[in-house]
Structure formats: structure tokens, C-alpha cells
Scaffold this active site. Structure first.
Site, PDB file in Angstrom:
ATOM      1  NE  ARG A  82     -13.168  88.331  50.485  1.00 43.22           N
ATOM      2  CZ  ARG A  82     -14.004  88.342  49.443  1.00 43.22           C
ATOM      3  NH1 ARG A  82     -14.522  89.479  49.016  1.00 43.22           N
ATOM      4  NH2 ARG A  82     -14.320  87.242  48.817  1.00 43.22           N
ATOM      5  CE  LYS A 184     -16.975  84.582  50.619  1.00 41.34           C
ATOM      6  NZ  LYS A 184     -18.386  84.908  50.535  1.00 41.34           N
ATOM      7  CD  GLU A 220     -22.595  92.610  51.857  1.00 37.95           C
ATOM      8  OE1 GLU A 220     -22.127  92.138  50.814  1.00 37.95           O
ATOM      9  OE2 GLU A 220     -21.995  92.567  52.934  1.00 37.95           O
TER      10      GLU A 220
END
Ligand code: PLP
Ligand code: COI
Length: 342
Positions: A82, A184, A220
Site C-alpha cells: 500500500r 494513505k 469511512e
């Protein structure tokens, strides 16, 4: 090895300086070998890319002491994957195969005295991050970067640990449909700060963000994915291209199906149908699974039948199974638990 004298059971989710961190630099088109250092200071040019245009990505994972005394991390290969997806999206050079896990292993190993003992309720939070370090003034990617890994012992992300929290439906958007919500990047968190300060000032623990295109679907929170349990016992989690692909959520879907024999599905979830859910939780590395008792939608309260005292029964089973796997009490699927030999 002697552990540090820390009141492990009373830690919150905050930064405590540890003895060592990892640093590697990217220059002239390549990453150097990297090393462990005691120096916690980063000295940067005033015009560094990260300071001007927020060119930075990060990861979050945890190191645990298992029941039989080993130090392990959970699925670090997925964090490695990721961070490279995040890096590619922000034109940051990716890390070569093996570098991420090597850096995490070296940093945890050097700070083994800070890995909380088994059963203490605390864990060692590991924060790898990469940022543009050379001067940049025109809008363009930096040429030089630093990859660092710091660790800090932490307790529960939300005060009260496993007690259900109350959150609100936010009027702010977190991510655009074709934006950066699925990586992220520090920038996603910078733009959530006003929303979280506002929510806290109003007495809420977190924000529920909706999809910014239609404001009808659940996305989220600022730092975790949602997980719901329907009244007929099915585990459902929002599917969206603008949320972070949580490693915890992906693991919980597997646990629900393969360990607990539950039906589990990733699909679009509208705010409207949330009122019909039996249980709600926030899942992530920091949050683990934090139960949500109530959601405030502009003054209208959505109260889950699981209430404000305890986790719902399915959430609890998921929590116990996942943490059991992470702490070595329950046999893990192949490759999920990564031992760091001290
Ligand atoms: N969503 C956001 C915005 C997060 O910051 C995090 C934390 O990493 C998560 C979800 C959960 O992801 P993971 O389970 O991989 O930690
Ligand atoms: C994590 O769970 O690792 C995160 O990065 C979330 C952050 C809000 C602490």
C-alpha cells in the site's frame, strides 16, 4: 531483554519518543541502504517539497508480543504494497522489494524494550513514512526523499477502549470521487483536521464521511473503515473507490467467512439503510474494532440495538478472533503473522 518502565495499561494513543528510528534517503535516482539512528530530529531546507506541497505518504501497523513471547507484526506485506501505491499516486519513488519490511523489522528490533508485554492491552505502533526533502517551489515532485520509520507504544485509539462511541455525519467531505481517498497521504488527514476538531467540540468521537458526489453513501471515518452487522447477522462493509483499502477490514471479512462461518460482503451502503443495522464498528490498525453505539445525523439519532455499554455480539466475536490471531492465541492464516526475531 528488559522492558522499559512504562505503565502499559494506561497508555493512550500518543507519541512517546523511543530510542531508535530508521532513516533512508533517495538521491540521484536511488534509495541508499538505510540505517538505524538515535536522532529523532529531521533537518530540512525551508522549501522542502513536503513543507510546500505536502508530498508525503505514510503507513501504520503494530508490533505485538504473542502469548508465547514472540514479537510479531500483522500482514506487513500489505502495508509494503500500500505504501508503494500511495507513493506512486503522489509521484514519490516507490521502495524496492523487501525494503519496507526490512526497515520495519530493524526499527522494531532496535526498540524491542518498548514492545508492550503480552496481555498489557498496549501495542507498539509502527509509523513508516516518506516525504519530499529537497527544495521545490514550482509545483512539481521533489527529486530527493526521506523514508523513515518511527515506533511508539500505544493504548486504545478511542478513550474508554472497547466502550461504544458516538459519531456524527460530517458536513465536510473527506475525498473526491477520483481524488486521493484510497491512498494513505498526509494531505487526506490535514483536510480532516477542521472536521475532527469541530466534531470533538460538539462531543463526538469521530466523523462519518459520506460520498462527496451524492452524499447518500457511507464512506469511512477520518482514520478507520466502517463495518456493519445486519439484523440477519451478515457482515457488510462499504465498497468505494475513495476510501482507504483497510488491511483490518479485508482481514475481518476473511475472518467472518472462514473462521466464524458468517456471510460477509463489501458493497455500497446508503446512509438510509444504516438505521436498519444491528451493529456498527470502526476498523483499522489504530482502532482495531471500535464499536459505535450511536450516529448523529444532523440531530436525528441512529441508535444501534447493541447499545452504549458493550460491543455488539458479532462485533465482539470478530474482535476476539482477530486479536486472537494477532496475539498468537488462534492459528493464523498462512502469512498473516510475521515474526521479528530479536
Ligand atoms: N481508513 C483510514 C482513513 C485510515 O487512516 C486507516 C488507518 O490506517 C484505515 C482506514 C484502516 O486501515 P488499516 O486497517 O489498514 O489500518
Ligand atoms: C492507523 O490505523 O494506522 C492509522 O493510520 C489511523 C490514524 C488515524 C492513526
Amino acid at each position: 531483554m528488559e522492558k522499559k518502565d512504562i505503565d502499559w495499561g494506561n497508555l493512550g494513543f500518543g507519541y512517546i519518543k523511543t530510542d531508535y528510528r530508521y532513516v533512508s534517503n533517495f538521491k540521484d535516482g536511488k534509495w541508499d541502504d538505510g540505517e538505524i539512528t538515535t536522532d529523532d530530529k529531521v533537518v530540512l531546507n525551508e522549501c522542502a517539497g513536503v513543507l510546500q506541497y505536502a508530498q508525503t505518504v505514510f503507513e501504520g501497523l503494530k508490533a505485538y508480543t504473542t502469548e508465547d513471547g514472540r514479537i510479531v507484526t500483522f500482514r506487513p506485506d500489505l502495508n509494503a504494497e500500500r505504501i508503494n501505491q500511495s507513493a506512486a499516486r503522489l509521484e514519490i519513488p516507490t521502495l524496492p522489494e523487501g525494503k519496507f519490511i526490512d526497515a520495519v523489522e530493524k526499527t522494531v528490533k532496535a526498540n524491542a524494550a518498548y514492545v508492550p508485554p503480552y496481555g498489557s492491552g498496549a501495542t507498539l505502533y509502527v509509523r513508516p513514512y516518506i516525504f519530499g526533502s529537497n527544495p521545490v517551489i514550482g509545483v512539481k515532485p521533489a527529486d530527493e526523499y526521506q523514508f523513515r520509520v518511527l515506533v511508539t507504544p500505544v493504548g486504545p485509539y478511542f478513550k474508554g477502549g472497547a466502550k461504544p462511541i458516538v459519531i456524527k455525519v460530517s458536513d465536510f467531505d473527506r475525498a473526491a470521487p477520483h481524488g486521493t481517498g484510497d491512498i494513505k497521504a498526509g494531505l487526506n488527514y490535514a483536510m480532516s483536521l477542521h472536521a475532527i476538531v469541530t466534531a470533538h467540540a460538539e462531543g463526538f468521537a469521530e466523523n462519518m464521511y459520506l460520498d462527496s458526489a451524492t452524499r447518500t453513501k457511507v464512506e469511512e471515518t477520518g482514520g478507520a473503515n466502517f463495518l456493519f452487522v445486519t439484523k440477519d447477522g451478515k457482515v457488510v462493509t462499504p465498497k468505494s473507490k475513495s476510501i482507504l483499502p483497510s488491511i483490518t477490514r479485508r482481514s475481518l471479512i476473511y475472518v467472518a467467512k472462514e473462521y466464524l462461518g458468517l456471510e460477509a460482503e463489501e458493497r455500497e451502503i446508503t446512509l438510509e439503510e444504516v438505521a436498519d443495522m444491528a451493529e456498527c464498528g470502526l476498523c483499522g490498525t489504530a482502532a482495531v474494532i471500535s464499536p459505535v453505539g450511536k450516529i448523529n445525523d444532523h440531530g436525528k439519532e441512529i441508535c444501534f440495538p447493541s447499545g452504549m455499554e458493550e460491543m455488539g455480539p458479532v462485533t465482539k466475536k470478530l474482535y476476539d478472533t482477530l486479536t486472537g490471531i494477532q496475539m498468537g492465541r488462534i492459528e493464523a492464516p498462512e502469512g498473516w503473522v510475521h515474526e521479528i526475531k530479536i
